[in-house]
Design a protein around this motif. Sequence first.
Motif, PDB file in Angstrom:
ATOM      1  N   GLN A 179       0.842  -1.199   0.000  1.00  0.00           N
ATOM      2  CA  GLN A 179       0.000   0.000   0.000  1.00  0.00           C
ATOM      3  C   GLN A 179       0.882   1.255   0.000  1.00  0.00           C
ATOM      4  O   GLN A 179       1.943   1.288   0.607  1.00  0.00           O
ATOM      5  N   ASN A 180       0.440   2.270  -0.744  1.00  0.00           N
ATOM      6  CA  ASN A 180       1.123   3.561  -0.916  1.00  0.00           C
ATOM      7  C   ASN A 180       2.304   3.488  -1.889  1.00  0.00           C
ATOM      8  O   ASN A 180       3.051   4.464  -2.019  1.00  0.00           O
ATOM      9  N   TYR A 181       2.464   2.354  -2.576  1.00  0.00           N
ATOM     10  CA  TYR A 181       3.522   2.252  -3.577  1.00  0.00           C
ATOM     11  C   TYR A 181       3.085   3.007  -4.829  1.00  0.00           C
ATOM     12  O   TYR A 181       1.911   3.004  -5.197  1.00  0.00           O
ATOM     13  N   ASN A 182       4.049   3.633  -5.516  1.00  0.00           N
ATOM     14  CA  ASN A 182       3.741   4.483  -6.671  1.00  0.00           C
ATOM     15  C   ASN A 182       4.088   3.789  -7.989  1.00  0.00           C
ATOM     16  O   ASN A 182       5.182   3.240  -8.142  1.00  0.00           O
ATOM     17  N   PHE A 183       3.162   3.839  -8.927  1.00  0.00           N
ATOM     18  CA  PHE A 183       3.350   3.335 -10.284  1.00  0.00           C
ATOM     19  C   PHE A 183       3.093   4.466 -11.279  1.00  0.00           C
ATOM     20  O   PHE A 183       2.520   5.509 -10.921  1.00  0.00           O
ATOM     21  N   TYR A 184       3.513   4.226 -12.527  1.00  0.00           N
ATOM     22  CA  TYR A 184       3.057   5.063 -13.624  1.00  0.00           C
ATOM     23  C   TYR A 184       2.571   4.144 -14.728  1.00  0.00           C
ATOM     24  O   TYR A 184       3.054   3.009 -14.884  1.00  0.00           O
ATOM     25  N   VAL A 185       1.609   4.600 -15.507  1.00  0.00           N
ATOM     26  CA  VAL A 185       0.995   3.784 -16.547  1.00  0.00           C
ATOM     27  C   VAL A 185       1.885   3.827 -17.782  1.00  0.00           C
ATOM     28  O   VAL A 185       2.084   4.881 -18.380  1.00  0.00           O
ATOM     29  N   LYS A 186       2.420   2.652 -18.175  1.00  0.00           N
ATOM     30  CA  LYS A 186       3.263   2.570 -19.372  1.00  0.00           C
ATOM     31  C   LYS A 186       2.475   2.106 -20.587  1.00  0.00           C
ATOM     32  O   LYS A 186       2.935   2.271 -21.720  1.00  0.00           O
ATOM     33  N   ALA A 187       1.294   1.488 -20.364  1.00  0.00           N
ATOM     34  CA  ALA A 187       0.442   1.071 -21.474  1.00  0.00           C
ATOM     35  C   ALA A 187      -0.349   2.270 -21.986  1.00  0.00           C
ATOM     36  O   ALA A 187      -0.333   3.365 -21.396  1.00  0.00           O
ATOM     37  N   ASP A 188      -1.052   2.071 -23.081  1.00  0.00           N
ATOM     38  CA  ASP A 188      -1.869   3.162 -23.626  1.00  0.00           C
ATOM     39  C   ASP A 188      -2.977   3.546 -22.658  1.00  0.00           C
ATOM     40  O   ASP A 188      -3.321   4.726 -22.531  1.00  0.00           O
ATOM     41  N   SER A 189      -3.549   2.556 -21.970  1.00  0.00           N
ATOM     42  CA  SER A 189      -4.619   2.831 -21.022  1.00  0.00           C
ATOM     43  C   SER A 189      -4.766   1.644 -20.074  1.00  0.00           C
ATOM     44  O   SER A 189      -4.265   0.550 -20.335  1.00  0.00           O
ATOM     45  N   LEU A 190      -5.455   1.871 -18.978  1.00  0.00           N
ATOM     46  CA  LEU A 190      -5.741   0.829 -17.994  1.00  0.00           C
ATOM     47  C   LEU A 190      -7.160   1.038 -17.494  1.00  0.00           C
ATOM     48  O   LEU A 190      -7.516   2.137 -17.044  1.00  0.00           O
ATOM     49  N   CYS A 191      -7.964  -0.005 -17.568  1.00  0.00           N
ATOM     50  CA  CYS A 191      -9.369   0.075 -17.157  1.00  0.00           C
ATOM     51  C   CYS A 191      -9.498  -0.319 -15.694  1.00  0.00           C
ATOM     52  O   CYS A 191      -8.983  -1.365 -15.273  1.00  0.00           O
ATOM     53  N   LEU A 192     -10.188   0.499 -14.907  1.00  0.00           N
ATOM     54  CA  LEU A 192     -10.379   0.262 -13.484  1.00  0.00           C
ATOM     55  C   LEU A 192     -11.856   0.046 -13.178  1.00  0.00           C
ATOM     56  O   LEU A 192     -12.726   0.668 -13.789  1.00  0.00           O
ATOM     57  N   LEU A 193     -12.116  -0.829 -12.221  1.00  0.00           N
ATOM     58  CA  LEU A 193     -13.476  -1.141 -11.796  1.00  0.00           C
ATOM     59  C   LEU A 193     -13.835  -0.290 -10.588  1.00  0.00           C
ATOM     60  O   LEU A 193     -13.113  -0.273  -9.585  1.00  0.00           O
ATOM     61  N   VAL A 194     -14.969   0.416 -10.665  1.00  0.00           N
ATOM     62  CA  VAL A 194     -15.374   1.306  -9.582  1.00  0.00           C
ATOM     63  C   VAL A 194     -15.926   0.513  -8.406  1.00  0.00           C
ATOM     64  O   VAL A 194     -15.628   0.790  -7.242  1.00  0.00           O
ATOM     65  N   GLN A 195     -16.739  -0.533  -8.661  1.00  0.00           N
ATOM     66  CA  GLN A 195     -17.318  -1.325  -7.592  1.00  0.00           C
ATOM     67  C   GLN A 195     -16.269  -2.184  -6.893  1.00  0.00           C
ATOM     68  O   GLN A 195     -15.184  -2.407  -7.408  1.00  0.00           O
ATOM     69  N   ASP A 242       1.179   7.425 -18.965  1.00  0.00           N
ATOM     70  CA  ASP A 242       1.962   8.380 -18.165  1.00  0.00           C
ATOM     71  C   ASP A 242       1.226   8.904 -16.950  1.00  0.00           C
ATOM     72  O   ASP A 242       1.770   9.760 -16.228  1.00  0.00           O
ATOM     73  N   ASP A 243      -0.002   8.430 -16.684  1.00  0.00           N
ATOM     74  CA  ASP A 243      -0.681   8.798 -15.440  1.00  0.00           C
ATOM     75  C   ASP A 243       0.051   8.180 -14.255  1.00  0.00           C
ATOM     76  O   ASP A 243       0.529   7.043 -14.321  1.00  0.00           O
ATOM     77  N   ARG A 244       0.133   8.930 -13.152  1.00  0.00           N
ATOM     78  CA  ARG A 244       0.766   8.424 -11.929  1.00  0.00           C
ATOM     79  C   ARG A 244      -0.306   7.838 -11.023  1.00  0.00           C
ATOM     80  O   ARG A 244      -1.345   8.474 -10.802  1.00  0.00           O
ATOM     81  N   LEU A 245      -0.034   6.622 -10.506  1.00  0.00           N
ATOM     82  CA  LEU A 245      -0.995   5.915  -9.662  1.00  0.00           C
ATOM     83  C   LEU A 245      -0.340   5.561  -8.335  1.00  0.00           C
ATOM     84  O   LEU A 245       0.868   5.335  -8.263  1.00  0.00           O
ATOM     85  N   LEU A 303       0.031  -5.066 -13.284  1.00  0.00           N
ATOM     86  CA  LEU A 303       1.478  -5.127 -13.476  1.00  0.00           C
ATOM     87  C   LEU A 303       1.876  -5.163 -14.945  1.00  0.00           C
ATOM     88  O   LEU A 303       2.980  -4.756 -15.302  1.00  0.00           O
ATOM     89  N   ALA A 304       0.965  -5.653 -15.804  1.00  0.00           N
ATOM     90  CA  ALA A 304       1.255  -5.666 -17.238  1.00  0.00           C
ATOM     91  C   ALA A 304       1.159  -4.271 -17.843  1.00  0.00           C
ATOM     92  O   ALA A 304       1.718  -4.024 -18.919  1.00  0.00           O
ATOM     93  N   ALA A 305       0.477  -3.357 -17.159  1.00  0.00           N
ATOM     94  CA  ALA A 305       0.233  -2.026 -17.727  1.00  0.00           C
ATOM     95  C   ALA A 305       0.988  -0.909 -17.032  1.00  0.00           C
ATOM     96  O   ALA A 305       0.933   0.234 -17.481  1.00  0.00           O
ATOM     97  N   VAL A 306       1.685  -1.216 -15.928  1.00  0.00           N
ATOM     98  CA  VAL A 306       2.344  -0.161 -15.170  1.00  0.00           C
ATOM     99  C   VAL A 306       3.802  -0.530 -14.931  1.00  0.00           C
ATOM    100  O   VAL A 306       4.237  -1.650 -15.175  1.00  0.00           O
ATOM    101  N   ALA A 307       4.543   0.438 -14.426  1.00  0.00           N
ATOM    102  CA  ALA A 307       5.932   0.244 -14.014  1.00  0.00           C
ATOM    103  C   ALA A 307       6.170   1.109 -12.782  1.00  0.00           C
ATOM    104  O   ALA A 307       5.463   2.105 -12.565  1.00  0.00           O
ATOM    105  N   PRO A 308       7.134   0.748 -11.932  1.00  0.00           N
ATOM    106  CA  PRO A 308       7.424   1.577 -10.758  1.00  0.00           C
ATOM    107  C   PRO A 308       7.780   3.000 -11.164  1.00  0.00           C
ATOM    108  O   PRO A 308       8.470   3.231 -12.158  1.00  0.00           O
ATOM    109  N   ASP A 309       7.301   3.950 -10.383  1.00  0.00           N
ATOM    110  CA  ASP A 309       7.538   5.357 -10.683  1.00  0.00           C
ATOM    111  C   ASP A 309       8.899   5.780 -10.132  1.00  0.00           C
ATOM    112  O   ASP A 309       9.012   6.560  -9.188  1.00  0.00           O
ATOM    113  N   ASP A 310       9.932   5.218 -10.738  1.00  0.00           N
ATOM    114  CA  ASP A 310      11.316   5.497 -10.341  1.00  0.00           C
ATOM    115  C   ASP A 310      12.164   5.487 -11.606  1.00  0.00           C
ATOM    116  O   ASP A 310      12.021   4.578 -12.428  1.00  0.00           O
TER     117      ASP A 310
END
Length: 326
Positions: free
Chosen positions: A48-64, A83-86, A122-129
């Motif tokens: 928890q609180n670990y930072n990623f950035y989106v390296k794929a074109d997009s990532l779909c998230l579930l609200v529920q 390039d969004d930071r998560l 993990l397939a769509a993001v990379a560590p923000d470092d």
Amino acid sequence: MQKVVSLLLVLLLFGSCYQQESLTPDAWDLTDRQLDSISFSTTHHYAQNYNFYVKADSLCLLVQQPAEVSDPLLLDTLVVRHDDRLVVADILTLPSDTVDSVWVRVARDQQTMGWTRETQLLAAVAPDDPISQFIDFFSDTHLLIFLAFLSVVVAAFVIRSLLRHQARIVHFNDINSFYPTLLCLLVSSSAVLYSTIQLLAPESWRHYYYHPTLNPFELPFHLGLFVLSVWVMLLVAMAAFDDVRRQLSASDALFYYLGLAGVCAVCYVVFSVTTLYYLGYPLLIAYVAFALHRYFRRSRTRYLCGRCGHPLQQKGRCPHCGAVND
């Protein structure tokens, strides 16, 4: 320059020392949730609180909540872009999920947050470092294949052109300096060590990928040795650059740098790939023997001019002052 390199290496060795603080008696007085988080972080290398950035074109998230999903047609989703930071907001384990039991809730901001399976995340993001992003960039399989082909073609063209014009080039018509040869050997051995770690200790490399550092003394021996080899490689490259600049004219030095870069690129690609199939080890031994033989038989200075002190490969007329040395 050699004194400067030695001083930098000594400063690196002593400047990287650290003292670990002793644990207090209540350091392990943790709740069950905290212990679960530590256990998850040990096996998955993030928490928890670990930072990623989106390296794929997009990532779909579930609200529920994942447990509330019953009909895929009723899903409420949102999308985060390249390039969004998560940040990891929560982690949930669903043993009943046969696809992936680990769900991760990530947030871009307070209004944009949602759940996704860990495999999809993990397939769509990379560590923000920056170090992790550098590793991710050079670990791409398609990029490695492309670089292998490009490096071999470019290096072959450059080396052939330099040899035809009797230009200076490492291993074949080298200058009176061991640093270029040493640099090629360091690149080759570091590539072998890099692939060996990925082959024999993938989890330690995965942990380093999520928690990188440039301090070799904070890492296990094999990882610290690799990071230390990178630092030494940089110092040797500086020394090689300085020796080439002093011994060659500006135009000859430029072509020498290009040839040296091409040889190093080929060494990195060839040894990093062949080591994955256990062929890099005998190949490295053969290359070390070849490089040392070429340097000590062809490039090392054997004589000095008796008049001006200019280094000579053989006895005879000095090309610098014209004196005859018998």
